[in-house]
Enzyme design. Sequence first.
Site, PDB file in Angstrom:
ATOM      1  CB  SER A  53      -0.922   0.005   1.234  1.00 33.91           C
ATOM      2  OG  SER A  53      -1.816  -1.077   1.210  1.00 33.91           O
ATOM      3  CG  HIS A 108     -14.040  -3.199  16.038  1.00 34.68           C
ATOM      4  ND1 HIS A 108     -15.292  -3.203  16.618  1.00 34.68           N
ATOM      5  CD2 HIS A 108     -13.612  -4.490  16.066  1.00 34.68           C
ATOM      6  CE1 HIS A 108     -15.603  -4.451  16.967  1.00 34.68           C
ATOM      7  NE2 HIS A 108     -14.593  -5.245  16.660  1.00 34.68           N
TER       8      HIS A 108
END
Length: 340
Positions: A53, A108
């Site tokens: 990435s 989360h």
Amino acid sequence: MANIYYDKDADLGLLQGKTIAIIGFGSQGHAHALNLHDSGVKVVVGLYPGSKSWAKAQVAGLAVMAVADAAQAADTVMILTPDVGQGQLYREQIAPAMTAGKTLMFAHGFAIRFGQVQPPADVDVSMIAPKGPGHRVRETYLAGQGVPALVAVHQNPSGHAKENALAYAKALGAARAGVLETTFAEETESDLFGEQAVLCGGVSNLMKAGFETLVEAGYQPEIAYFECIHEMKLIVDLIYQGGLSYMRYSVSDTAEHGDYRSGPRIVDDRTRAEMKKILAEIQSGAYAEEWMDENAQGRPNFNQWRQEGMTSQVEEVGRSLRRMMPWLNPKEVKPGQGGA
């Protein structure tokens, strides 16, 4: 009634002059980094050296650093890597940079709720959890809309943790749709329960059981697939638009009658009792312990279950039928190919 916040309730100015480190550039990471950048926030992306990435983030016009360097350079660190690795990543590369006055954020609550990450007492710890996958978070932002999100505060030594989190939500585009206040425990436990008992575990096993029941009774697998799996999207889309009542209004009276008559025989007292057991396992931390142990052992059960699922009859029939419908933009995951 829970507190819900919108753009008017958030001050983007709280992020001006601050640097936000986005750790990870996957589904959520790329959306958070790009949306914040487009909202005028200074963003650095933290990745491990050699990450695939790295170049993608640079091409997108973002500054990229090693995780430890990004955490050191930032005022706020948002961790958007997979749950199971967050504890080790935090301890080894992020914790040294979490000095007094900084903010640690999550999308989360798993790592905080189950003690995988234990931040120092003098940093703010908050959460902005979009209720949608990263590509939707990005798409809706570009369209001038947004995906709703949850906001929670775990530690607030600054006295401004929620205000800063809401500013983040505004930069993300989530405050356009609404940001619902919750806690780390509520978000984590309800999310895990929803995935296991309904959205992933419950629905997938219900569809598979219906398919197998028809096939074992002698019906064509293709017919069983259309009736028990393919058409599920039609029903879910109706519920998404207008709830259960709109779905029942939209289907035939025969289908609606079957809903009332037979649904409670499928989801009965035994099913509800099992749901309560699943929730209790999540609340006690037993599930988290099991999942962390599974990863520590190299995921033997997980990998077996994934392989069996990919090679099952229901998946083989589905692949064949989807190839007949190219307008669906069908996707294929091959055995041995991991998830996100």
